[in-house]
Design an enzyme around this catalytic site. Structure first.
Site, short mmCIF file in Angstrom:
data_model
loop_
_atom_site.label_atom_id
_atom_site.label_comp_id
_atom_site.label_asym_id
_atom_site.label_seq_id
_atom_site.Cartn_x
_atom_site.Cartn_y
_atom_site.Cartn_z
N ASP A 53 0.85 -1.19 0.00
CA ASP A 53 0.00 0.00 0.00
C ASP A 53 0.89 1.25 0.00
O ASP A 53 1.89 1.32 0.71
CB ASP A 53 -0.90 -0.01 1.24
CG ASP A 53 -2.03 0.99 1.15
OD1 ASP A 53 -3.19 0.55 1.14
OD2 ASP A 53 -1.77 2.21 1.07
N GLN A 116 -14.49 2.63 1.35
CA GLN A 116 -13.82 2.19 0.12
C GLN A 116 -13.48 3.42 -0.71
O GLN A 116 -14.36 4.23 -1.03
CB GLN A 116 -14.72 1.24 -0.70
CG GLN A 116 -14.01 0.68 -1.93
CD GLN A 116 -14.86 -0.32 -2.72
OE1 GLN A 116 -16.07 -0.40 -2.52
NE2 GLN A 116 -14.23 -1.04 -3.61
N HIS A 122 -10.52 -5.17 -2.99
CA HIS A 122 -9.18 -5.40 -2.45
C HIS A 122 -9.25 -5.75 -0.97
O HIS A 122 -10.18 -5.34 -0.27
CB HIS A 122 -8.27 -4.18 -2.66
CG HIS A 122 -8.84 -2.89 -2.15
ND1 HIS A 122 -9.78 -2.17 -2.86
CD2 HIS A 122 -8.63 -2.21 -1.01
CE1 HIS A 122 -10.11 -1.08 -2.18
NE2 HIS A 122 -9.43 -1.09 -1.04
N PHE A 123 -8.26 -6.51 -0.55
CA PHE A 123 -8.10 -6.86 0.86
C PHE A 123 -6.84 -6.17 1.36
O PHE A 123 -5.80 -6.22 0.71
CB PHE A 123 -7.93 -8.38 1.03
CG PHE A 123 -9.18 -9.17 0.74
CD1 PHE A 123 -9.61 -9.35 -0.56
CD2 PHE A 123 -9.91 -9.73 1.77
CE1 PHE A 123 -10.77 -10.07 -0.83
CE2 PHE A 123 -11.06 -10.45 1.52
CZ PHE A 123 -11.50 -10.62 0.21
N HIS A 124 -6.94 -5.54 2.53
CA HIS A 124 -5.76 -4.98 3.20
C HIS A 124 -5.24 -6.03 4.18
O HIS A 124 -6.02 -6.59 4.94
CB HIS A 124 -6.13 -3.76 4.05
CG HIS A 124 -6.69 -2.59 3.30
ND1 HIS A 124 -5.96 -1.46 3.04
CD2 HIS A 124 -7.93 -2.36 2.80
CE1 HIS A 124 -6.72 -0.57 2.41
NE2 HIS A 124 -7.93 -1.09 2.25
P1 5GP Z 1 -9.77 1.53 0.53
O1 5GP Z 1 -10.03 2.73 1.41
O2 5GP Z 1 -10.40 1.67 -0.84
O3 5GP Z 1 -10.12 0.24 1.21
O4 5GP Z 1 -8.18 1.48 0.34
C1 5GP Z 1 -7.52 1.89 -0.80
C2 5GP Z 1 -6.04 1.79 -0.51
O5 5GP Z 1 -5.34 1.92 -1.72
C3 5GP Z 1 -5.50 2.89 0.43
O6 5GP Z 1 -4.94 2.28 1.59
C4 5GP Z 1 -4.47 3.63 -0.42
O7 5GP Z 1 -3.33 4.02 0.33
C5 5GP Z 1 -4.14 2.61 -1.48
N1 5GP Z 1 -3.73 3.21 -2.76
C6 5GP Z 1 -4.39 4.18 -3.43
N2 5GP Z 1 -3.75 4.49 -4.56
C7 5GP Z 1 -2.65 3.69 -4.61
C8 5GP Z 1 -1.58 3.55 -5.55
O8 5GP Z 1 -1.51 4.23 -6.57
N3 5GP Z 1 -0.62 2.63 -5.27
C9 5GP Z 1 -0.68 1.86 -4.15
N4 5GP Z 1 0.30 0.97 -3.96
N5 5GP Z 1 -1.68 1.96 -3.23
C10 5GP Z 1 -2.65 2.88 -3.46
#
Ligand code: 5GP
Length: 162
Positions: A53, A116, A122-124
């Site tokens: 991330d 989101q 996606h999974f963190h």
């Molecule tokens: P969400 O809030 O949608 O569950 O998490 C999206 C995640 O994607 C965030 O933790 C953010 O830091 C990550 N992210 C967003 N854009 C990019 C990117 O361009 N590259 C990477 N490696 N991570 C990203």
């Protein structure tokens, strides 16, 4: 909650006070999958891609995505779901071994109200090195009413055919 702006506005509209999915768009994760923008790749197979991330909540914070381009978990095929399920524990073992952090959270957000931000499933995997680092959350639990619970469980069970 205010209507979403920017990319989110393309994907979600507010109808009767609820967010409704409109369509799947090309996300930043599609660009990463295509190699159009760089990432720190951790793992890849036919169905799954994992990378660090860009805004880690802790050292080792990794994202695991299906190559299948769907927005939320309920849209994911059984094949992709199985592939992710197979690799998640292996990724967790690798992250634990390399970071030395024993505890972690797996987080999976669906929809803007559920935090989101990127509309590709996606999974963190978020290592939890201390109380105040990694995933910090408020857990506002309520009490399950037994009669309501019995009705709800039966309805869900009928719906899923289980
Ligand atoms: P969400 O809030 O949608 O569950 O998490 C999206 C995640 O994607 C965030 O933790 C953010 O830091 C990550 N992210 C967003 N854009 C990019 C990117 O361009 N590259 C990477 N490696 N991570 C990203």
């Amino acid at each position: 909650m205010e209507p979403c702006s920017g990319r989110a506005e393309m994907l979600w509209s507010v109808a009767a006070g609820r967010y409704k999915l409109r369509s799947m768009a090309d996300t930043i994760f599609s660009k990463i999958l295509r190699g159009d923008i760089p990432c720190h790749k951790v793992y890849e197979d036919d169905h799954v891609f994992a990378f660090l991330d860009i805004g880690p909540l802790s050292f080792g914070h990794t994202l695991v995505i299906p190559k299948e381009e769907v927005t939320t978990i309920d849209q994911l095929s059984d094949e992709s779901a199985a592939a992710i399920g197979r690799v998640l524990p292996r990724l967790c073992r690798a992250i634990k071994a390399i970071t030395g952090i024993e505890q972690l959270n797996i987080l999976q957000n669906n929809g803007p109200m559920a935090h989101q931000a990127v509309f590709h499933v996606h999974f963190h995997i978020i290592p939890k090195p201390s109380i105040d680092r990694g995933l910090v959350m408020e857990w506002s639990s309520t009490k399950l009413d037994p009669a309501e619970g019995a009705k709800l469980a039966a309805a869900l069970s009928r719906e899923i055919g289980g």
